[in-house]
Motif scaffolding. Sequence first.
Motif, short mmCIF file in Angstrom:
data_model
loop_
_atom_site.label_atom_id
_atom_site.label_comp_id
_atom_site.label_asym_id
_atom_site.label_seq_id
_atom_site.Cartn_x
_atom_site.Cartn_y
_atom_site.Cartn_z
N ASP A 1 9.10 70.64 57.79
CA ASP A 1 8.62 71.26 59.00
C ASP A 1 8.09 70.21 60.03
N HIS A 2 8.03 70.58 60.96
CA HIS A 2 7.73 69.52 62.31
C HIS A 2 8.60 68.36 62.40
N ALA A 3 9.62 68.10 61.76
CA ALA A 3 10.47 67.08 61.60
C ALA A 3 10.88 66.71 63.03
N GLU A 4 11.12 65.43 63.32
CA GLU A 4 12.16 65.17 64.51
C GLU A 4 13.30 64.74 63.90
N VAL A 5 14.39 65.40 64.49
CA VAL A 5 15.80 65.28 63.79
C VAL A 5 16.69 64.62 64.95
N LYS A 6 17.44 63.62 64.51
CA LYS A 6 18.49 63.15 65.76
C LYS A 6 19.91 63.13 65.31
N PHE A 7 20.83 63.55 66.07
CA PHE A 7 22.09 63.61 65.70
C PHE A 7 22.79 62.62 66.77
N MET A 8 23.55 61.62 66.36
CA MET A 8 24.21 60.49 67.13
C MET A 8 25.45 60.73 66.71
N PRO A 9 26.41 60.29 67.77
CA PRO A 9 27.79 60.22 67.71
C PRO A 9 28.32 59.05 66.74
N SER A 10 29.71 59.36 66.39
CA SER A 10 30.16 58.10 65.84
C SER A 10 30.38 56.73 66.53
N LEU A 11 30.26 55.69 66.12
CA LEU A 11 30.44 54.67 66.84
C LEU A 11 31.60 53.57 66.33
N ALA A 12 31.87 52.38 67.10
CA ALA A 12 32.40 51.53 66.91
C ALA A 12 32.01 50.39 67.54
N GLY A 13 32.45 49.20 67.75
CA GLY A 13 32.03 48.27 68.75
C GLY A 13 31.91 46.87 68.37
N PHE B 1 48.56 38.48 74.75
CA PHE B 1 49.06 39.61 75.87
C PHE B 1 48.61 39.55 77.00
N ALA B 2 47.60 38.50 77.65
CA ALA B 2 47.20 38.79 79.03
C ALA B 2 48.57 38.64 79.96
N GLY B 3 48.28 39.42 81.11
CA GLY B 3 49.19 39.45 82.11
C GLY B 3 50.46 40.25 81.84
N THR B 4 50.39 40.87 80.64
CA THR B 4 51.50 42.21 80.52
C THR B 4 50.88 43.27 80.82
N THR B 5 51.62 44.39 80.34
CA THR B 5 51.40 45.77 80.97
C THR B 5 50.43 46.34 79.97
N LEU B 6 50.14 45.79 78.87
CA LEU B 6 49.13 46.38 77.79
C LEU B 6 47.78 46.39 78.28
N VAL B 7 46.94 47.43 78.28
CA VAL B 7 45.80 47.42 78.61
C VAL B 7 44.59 46.70 77.94
N ASN B 8 43.40 46.33 78.67
CA ASN B 8 42.57 45.82 77.97
C ASN B 8 42.75 44.47 77.33
N ASP C 1 37.55 43.84 72.28
CA ASP C 1 36.97 44.40 71.08
C ASP C 1 36.95 46.08 71.21
N PHE C 2 36.55 46.47 72.48
CA PHE C 2 36.11 47.82 72.42
C PHE C 2 37.43 48.58 72.86
N ALA C 3 38.76 47.98 72.84
CA ALA C 3 39.85 48.71 72.90
C ALA C 3 40.57 48.66 71.40
N GLN C 4 39.85 48.16 70.49
CA GLN C 4 40.30 48.14 69.11
C GLN C 4 40.37 49.65 68.59
N SER C 5 40.01 50.61 69.36
CA SER C 5 40.48 52.07 68.94
C SER C 5 41.82 52.07 68.96
N GLY C 6 42.45 51.38 69.90
CA GLY C 6 44.04 51.72 69.55
C GLY C 6 44.88 50.99 68.46
N LEU C 7 44.03 50.29 67.77
CA LEU C 7 44.41 49.86 66.29
C LEU C 7 44.31 50.47 65.40
N ALA C 8 43.53 51.60 65.44
CA ALA C 8 42.97 52.40 64.31
C ALA C 8 44.28 53.17 63.79
N GLY C 9 44.17 53.08 62.30
CA GLY C 9 45.40 53.52 61.60
C GLY C 9 46.52 52.83 61.70
#
Lengths: 79, 575
Positions: free
Chosen positions: A66-78, B59-66, B487-495
């Motif tokens: 009861d009275h909890a604060e819940v947070k939902f966050m998206p998936s991340l990469a980075g 890959f710099a200078g090519t048509t590939l993004v990022n 780094d942030f365009a690594q999503s293109g590598l997933a799978g």
Amino acid sequence: MNITLKLYGTLPDHYQGPYDSSGLKIDLVDGATIADLADATGIARQRIGLASINGRLAKAEDTIPDHAEVKFMPSLAGG
Amino acid sequence: MKFLRVNLTNQKVVWEDCQEIYQGLGGRALTSIVVSNEVPAPSDALGIDNKLVFAPGYFAGTTLVNTSRLSVGAKSPLTGGIKESNVGGTVAFSLARLGIAAIVVEGKAPEGRWFLIHIDKTGVASLDSADDLKTLRTYACVEKTQKRYGQDTSVTCIGPAGEMQLLSASIQSTDLDGRPCRAAGRGGLGAVMGGKGLKALVVSTRGKVPPEIVKQDEFKAAAKAYAQAVLADEFSGELLPKFGSAVLVEPINAAGAFPTNNARMGQFTGAEKISGETMAATIEARGGKTTHKGCSQCVINCSNEYVTESGDYVTSSLEYETIWAMGGMIGNDDLDAIARLDFLCDDIGIDTINTGNALAVAFDAGYAEFGDSAAAIRLVEEVATGTDMGTLIGNGPAAVGKHFKHDRVPTVKNQGMAAYDPRPLQGMAVTYATSPMGMDHTAGWVVDKNLEAFGGTVDGRKPDGQVELSRNTQIHMAAVDTVGICDFAQSGLAGEQGMGTVYTMMGAKLGKDFSGDDWTKLGIRVIKAELEFNRRAGFTNADDRLPAMFYNEPLPPYNVVVQVSDEDMDSTFDF
Ligand code: SF4
């Protein structure tokens, strides 16, 4: 019981109703879990990367106090 | 593709054909292998024998993004080992479009003289006097340089910190709007540039030499599929454009891995005030830009333009690492102060990460209270004016710790930690300890794999499986930094298909088959060259350790310490 739910990233866009950054006040049945809360909001579970209850990471089956604060966050990469 | 050798001692500028051993390489592979082959490892990093190498990704200078990453490499005056630091902006694309594989800067200018390298749109290179740019901060340096050479030039330069050869000195590079807000921040490479008497690298953005690709159609088709994957991904297609990398603040804080008050805690009570969501809302309300293209060829647009309440420009590309370093790490929840600190670091030319660490150690040692953003701003300003305290801050956290006789210094190989505490994410402990680069996150970012909620299969709070995970990721990243994909365009590598498109592009560009094995071999070749250099420079396994604080101090709120054994650390790169 009453809880506050905060949504992050683009999750507010996937909530059916209006959202502001102070969060949603939600009335839940006692013993409700993170999964129940996700279903109640209508946000697809796979969109929620991370959930926390009162600042601690939580799993889908964890019950919300009861009275909890819940947070939902998206998936991340980075980097 | 050609090499340009510029010798500051005799001011000679010489073109060379790319030697056989460097064929098929770019980015980090080129910088690291050239440095490893040509720089005597025990030499003085700020002396005449060190070489500073600039190399656009393969890959710099090519048509590939990022693919607009420029690798900068040298022996690091900060770590004493080999260093590669990469930066976006427009320079890599511009160099690649002039047919340049690498620029190798050698020697040392006569005392008191400053030079810049200028390459015009026809590829004519010259070493011009830059005496008039001396002491200029980077924004002013760019303005003056572009007045001289035109707006259609990419400027990569150092600020006062680089001129003073401070150990956290960065090399700043212009974004698409001509602002020097992109940083090759890590490892003090700005000091190497300053030590050589090189103030700037000025490159025309009008080069038209098409990159050599043997099988054009195959490359184009794979590049298109790759771009589609990047845009279809939620993180790179939706979250980054809207919030930038600062969208990581809340999740990393929830994971208890947001180093706070010099890594005394893993959660920051002020996180919500400095989160990506708050930043985006603030920028939007003030009329700034939440979505901004920082680098050539980018389809993600993770950058932003932060403005004051009255709408005046403060800084560009305010990102997660800086928000943490100038925020949680020093206990500061004032987003305007963080933005100001980001601008100051870019303008003075110092690494935001190392500088945040240095401030945190000073605050921890009692110099100021955590959260004192005014003290932080004053100290960073003092870096440029060269006061004793400013010089100390500009030399990084290890220098500050030594001065204050304070042993809570979060460094490995003298380089300050990044925005992920290794205690609840022990895969990062392995990367931090074993990377030839020192405490670096991009060398092997395994945060997602350490969090079950993100599909991770390894428990971040336990040591099991972390060595293998970090090893594989570090090898993979060495290859990624070689081709120069953001780094942030690594999503293109997933799978599997995603990686398949990269192998196809490599094969198409090289004109021969290229497999997953070849990718791994490429990464290993790079890391081997780096490790060998470091060994020759005197590094041993004892240097692949985290500071005692990470082994001895349980980190709230999950109260964990790093448990990866020394033996396991040493097995990371047993080749
Ligand atoms: S995603 Fe960000 S860092 Fe990467 S290329 Fe685009 S603007 Fe540059």
